[in-house]
Scaffold this active site. Structure first.
Site, PDB file in Angstrom:
ATOM      1  N   ARG A  68      37.568  -8.995 -33.022  1.00 18.14           N
ATOM      2  CA  ARG A  68      35.969  -8.667 -33.520  1.00 18.14           C
ATOM      3  C   ARG A  68      35.513  -9.691 -34.719  1.00 18.14           C
ATOM      4  O   ARG A  68      36.422  -9.225 -35.742  1.00 18.14           O
ATOM      5  CB  ARG A  68      35.001  -7.836 -33.661  1.00 18.14           C
ATOM      6  CG  ARG A  68      34.023  -7.798 -34.194  1.00 18.14           C
ATOM      7  CD  ARG A  68      33.216  -5.939 -34.681  1.00 18.14           C
ATOM      8  NE  ARG A  68      31.873  -6.208 -35.064  1.00 18.14           N
ATOM      9  CZ  ARG A  68      31.847  -4.772 -35.922  1.00 18.14           C
ATOM     10  NH1 ARG A  68      32.438  -3.876 -36.998  1.00 18.14           N
ATOM     11  NH2 ARG A  68      30.595  -5.144 -36.415  1.00 18.14           N
TER      12      ARG A  68
ATOM     13  N   HIS B   7      30.869   1.848 -48.115  1.00 15.39           N
ATOM     14  CA  HIS B   7      30.469   1.166 -49.626  1.00 15.39           C
ATOM     15  C   HIS B   7      29.028   0.926 -49.233  1.00 15.39           C
ATOM     16  O   HIS B   7      28.593   0.659 -48.539  1.00 15.39           O
ATOM     17  CB  HIS B   7      31.386  -0.070 -49.352  1.00 15.39           C
ATOM     18  CG  HIS B   7      31.366  -0.884 -48.276  1.00 15.39           C
ATOM     19  ND1 HIS B   7      31.708  -1.208 -46.687  1.00 15.39           N
ATOM     20  CD2 HIS B   7      30.695  -2.168 -47.914  1.00 15.39           C
ATOM     21  CE1 HIS B   7      31.030  -1.765 -46.356  1.00 15.39           C
ATOM     22  NE2 HIS B   7      30.524  -2.903 -46.827  1.00 15.39           N
TER      23      HIS B   7
ATOM     24  N   ASP C 177      27.450  -3.307 -50.770  1.00 15.85           N
ATOM     25  CA  ASP C 177      27.750  -4.861 -50.891  1.00 15.85           C
ATOM     26  C   ASP C 177      26.713  -5.111 -52.212  1.00 15.85           C
ATOM     27  O   ASP C 177      25.715  -4.188 -53.008  1.00 15.85           O
ATOM     28  CB  ASP C 177      26.391  -5.092 -50.233  1.00 15.85           C
ATOM     29  CG  ASP C 177      27.245  -4.768 -48.327  1.00 15.85           C
ATOM     30  OD1 ASP C 177      28.618  -4.964 -48.180  1.00 15.85           O
ATOM     31  OD2 ASP C 177      26.537  -4.867 -47.296  1.00 15.85           O
TER      32      ASP C 177
ATOM     33  N   HIS D 141      27.518   1.983 -46.086  1.00 19.54           N
ATOM     34  CA  HIS D 141      27.672   2.193 -44.187  1.00 19.54           C
ATOM     35  C   HIS D 141      29.250   1.723 -44.658  1.00 19.54           C
ATOM     36  O   HIS D 141      29.851   1.668 -45.378  1.00 19.54           O
ATOM     37  CB  HIS D 141      26.850   0.676 -44.023  1.00 19.54           C
ATOM     38  CG  HIS D 141      26.607   0.059 -44.835  1.00 19.54           C
ATOM     39  ND1 HIS D 141      26.342  -0.678 -46.251  1.00 19.54           N
ATOM     40  CD2 HIS D 141      27.564  -1.710 -44.527  1.00 19.54           C
ATOM     41  CE1 HIS D 141      26.997  -1.921 -46.607  1.00 19.54           C
ATOM     42  NE2 HIS D 141      27.612  -2.308 -45.900  1.00 19.54           N
TER      43      HIS D 141
END
Length: 757
Positions: free
Chosen positions: A748, A686, A688, A738
């Site tokens: 995480r 995607h 941002d 990314h």
């Protein structure tokens, strides 16, 4: 014929005398009085701090001083609160019998507890000769003790009209003739006695008495504070009376002017000047050089309100460079919120110190009662050499603080600490007439370290050191912190100096200033000779969050940075510590371990993770194209603080790595993402909705999770080993498609912001 010769002879003699006189200078001065013909007499029954200061100034100018009454019981009444002081006249009367026939001896009788010398014997004797009288009394503008006598004083064109008995200078036989008239009691009033002698026209003429109307010799400060300013010279400092343009030799802090005298005495005569700085700071120091058995210290710690950064406060306290077996710890914690911090401290350090005592909120002690309790522990233990009181809002950055304070060898002394970038500090340089804050002329210079030294001040709080022997003598009463409606520290300071704002019932006029109680004799000092630390603000400290210190970025920015920003952050700018693992992807340290852990803890405590659903009512439009399992900063009421963090710490890095781009530091979406194999392990490719994005790793690969990382497709470049507390910074649109690589085990956490959308 014989008569004519006789007349001629007398005419010759007269002519010779006239001729001789004409050869002399028109303004010839009298022969100077030798300084060995001057004797200073003072009455003092105790060696108070004021007395010792008087003697230091006398020694500086080489005055010969004889002290009367030392060690004897004082029977002269409360001279500061009412009439009295007759004992001084009686002792002077007895002493003067030994000098009654010394016609060439000049005697000066002065007070000592509230008086200093500003000039030397030569100047004093010269001004006495210029007065052209046998006896000179000090003068002031207020009549005391009987204002009905005001009309009986001789009229003068200018100057101070009324007698003050705190300073007398004259030839010994004349002084003796005055004091030999004393036939009253020790608690009768000395000033009234001298006043009646002076107001008797026959005695005034016979004894050749005058007053120092224009403060050439004696400067009484009562009613004249506005007239007296400091005059700085290259070697020493004087007090200058700006009304009469005089440089008085003796400065007397009579009445309610003790604090102003202390201010003047911080400079006069050689205490501090601009050329040499502090001239007495290294006098009479406590020497640690060869000491084997360190003094025993009781440390009183006080947590009286919710206070940020308490764990860090104790970390710094534990690093004090002082033998732990010489430290007795007393802690009063008045806040339930801090019980978790106290429990951890107790478990880790209960056996580190000589003794360790904690009093909690369940005891329901007031601040004053708790502080009395801590001080009493030192007072009752004869082996306690010092009591060190410190509040939890003091950030000690100097590990030598305790040693440096002991070294100065004062009865009460505190290190100067102030709020970062502000003038708010732990001391006042002056007091108003009602006993509260007033700013002294030198306050700002002292706080900003433009004047460095050890300063006699009227009020201190938060942190101070008191000698154990002082607690067992001058401050031997158990209750020092509970007084009227004053806060505890103000009560202590008032008790130490015994200054009162209470006027006598029948004396509402300015004359009642004389009736203020004299100081008990304990001076309090603040030192700014070293950098000791700072004060933090406890205002607006909200304890409704899980990790409340995170919200202190506005109120206490220095402490927030120290706790939450990575220790190597500054190296980004000084050592180019910013890596570029992929084109235009920069990697740099930003958060400390504590910041990462507390941010995760805050989000988990909130607990409402979004679940990575496409439908999202938190954002405009209610739909997310590339959803993550997250919590927005707005949900935990951290949006304002987070945006400030971006502007303060991310924006400078942006300017460095993307030269020429000035970010607005604005972001609509700021959130913490949680990746787990069973909820959301990865994120598809995607872009941002940002000009650039930051992605901060909040925990450690290999310890907390396996897998994870970020891949940039255009460059076929992956970052698979994120470092805890380090951030990626990369363009959000067009060039940097990314994806989030799968987390295969554990959990995480990352913090993300889409900046400049």
């Amino acid at each position: 014929m014989a008569l004519e010769y006789m007349q001629l002879f007398y005419l010759f003699i007269l002519t010779v005398l006239q001729f001789t006189h004409s050869l002399q200078p028109a303004n010839s001065e009298p022969v100077p009085i030798p300084t060995d013909k001057l004797l200073v007499l003072t009455v003092a029954t105790q060696q108070t701090d004021g007395f010792l200061r008087f003697m230091q100034t006398a020694k500086y100018f080489n005055y010969t001083v004889k002290v009367l009454g030392m060690g004897k019981e004082w029977k002269g009444g409360d001279v500061g609160n009412s009439i009295g002081g007759g004992q001084k006249v009686r002792l002077l009367k007895e002493a003067m019998q030994n000098y009654a026939d010394h016609e060439d001896l000049v005697v000066m009788s002065v007070d000592s507890y509230d008086l200093i010398f500003a000039g030397g014997p030569e100047e004093l004797l010269k001004k006495f000769q210029q007065a052209n009288h046998k006896v000179v009394f000090a003068a002031e503008g207020l009549v005391w003790p009987d204002k009905r006598l005001a009309d009986k004083y001789p009229s003068i064109r200018s100057g101070k009209r009324f007698l003050n008995s705190g300073g007398i200078i004259g030839y010994a036989p004349h002084i003796n003739k005055i004091v030999q008239q004393w036939e009253l009691h020790d608690n009768d009033d000395d000033q009234l006695f001298y006043t009646k002698v002076y107001l008797d026209p026959l005695q005034r003429e016979r004894l050749n008495i005058t007053l120092d109307h224009k403060s050439q010799i004696f400067q009484n400060l009562n009613g004249a504070v506005d007239e007296v300013l400091l005059k700085f010279g290259t070697e020493r400092v004087r007090a200058r009376n700006v009304v009469y343009d005089s440089l008085p030799v003796v400065i007397h802090g009579n009445g309610n002017t003790k604090i102003y005298l202390n201010y003047l005495a911080n400079y006069i005569p050689n205490v501090w000047n601009y050329e040499q700085g502090c001239g007495v700071c290294d006098n009479d120091l406590f020497d640690f050089t060869d000491i084997k058995d360190y003094p025993s210290v009781t440390i009183g710690v006080f947590i009286e309100q919710p206070t940020p950064f308490v764990p860090e406060f104790f970390e710094k306290l534990l690093t004090l460079d002082y033998p732990k077996d010489k430290l007795h710890i007393f802690i009063h914690n008045n806040e339930v919120y801090h019980e978790k911090h106290m429990q951890k401290l107790w478990v880790q350090n209960k056996n580190v110190f000589k003794s360790f005592k904690v009093v909690g909120p369940e005891e329901n002690l007031s601040q004053g009662e708790a502080r009395n309790m801590g001080m009493e522990l030192c007072r009752k233990r004869e082996s306690c050499d010092y009591y060190f009181s410190i509040d939890a809002d003091v950030v000690l950055t100097n590990t030598q603080t305790l040693r440096l304070l002991i070294e100065q060898n004062r009865k009460i002394i505190g290190p100067l600490v102030s709020r970062h970038g502000k003038l708010w500090s732990n001391f006042w340089g002056a007091l108003s007439l009602d006993g509260y804050y007033a700013r002294s002329e030198d306050y700002i210079d002292i706080v900003q370290s433009k004047r460095v030294g050890v300063w006699n001040i009227p009020y201190m709080a938060h942190i101070y050191l008191i000698k154990g022997e002082t607690l067992r003598n001058e401050l031997k009463e158990r209750n020092q912190f509970v007084l009227e409606k004053l806060d505890p520290d103000m009560a202590l300071c008032k008790n130490a100096r015994q200054l009162t704002i209470q006027r006598e019932k029948d004396s509402p006029s300015p004359e009642s200033f004389h009736m203020l109680r004299p100081p008990k004799g304990v001076f309090m000092y603040i030192t700014n000779r070293h950098e000791f630390g700072r004060l933090i603000s406890t205002a607006n400290y909200n304890t409704s969050h899980f990790n409340n210190d995170l919200w202190q970025i506005f109120e206490n920015p220095v402490d927030w940075k120290e706790k939450y920003i990575h220790q190597n952050y500054s190296k980004i700018f000084t050592q180019n510590l910013a890596e570029q693992p992929c084109p235009d992807v920069f990697w740099f340290p930003i958060f400390s371990e504590k910041a990462c852990d507390e941010l995760i803890g805050e989000m988990e405590h909130y607990g409402s993770w979004s679940g990575g659903k496409y439908t999202d009512k938190r954002i405009s439009g209610g739909y997310e194209n590339v959803p993550t399992d997250d919590i927005h900063m707005t949900q935990v009421d951290y949006e304002k603080e987070w945006l400030h963090f971006i502007r303060e710490f991310i924006s400078p890095v942006t300017l460095k790595v993307f030269s020429g781009y000035y970010t607005k530091g604005y972001a609509l979406l700021n959130f913490v993402v949680k990746y787990t194999p069973d909820r959301q392990a990865s994120l598809r490719p995607h872009h941002d909705s940002s000009t650039f994005t930051i992605n901060i790793a909040l925990n450690s690969k290999g310890t907390d999770f396996e897998g994870g990382g970020c891949k940039f497709h255009r460059y076929n470049c992956s970052l698979e080993s994120p470092r805890k507390g380090w951030s990626f910074m990369h363009p959000g649109r067009l060039t940097h498609l990314h994806e989030g690589l799968p987390t295969t085990n554990g959990t995480r956490y990352i913090a993300v912001s889409f900046i400049d959308p």
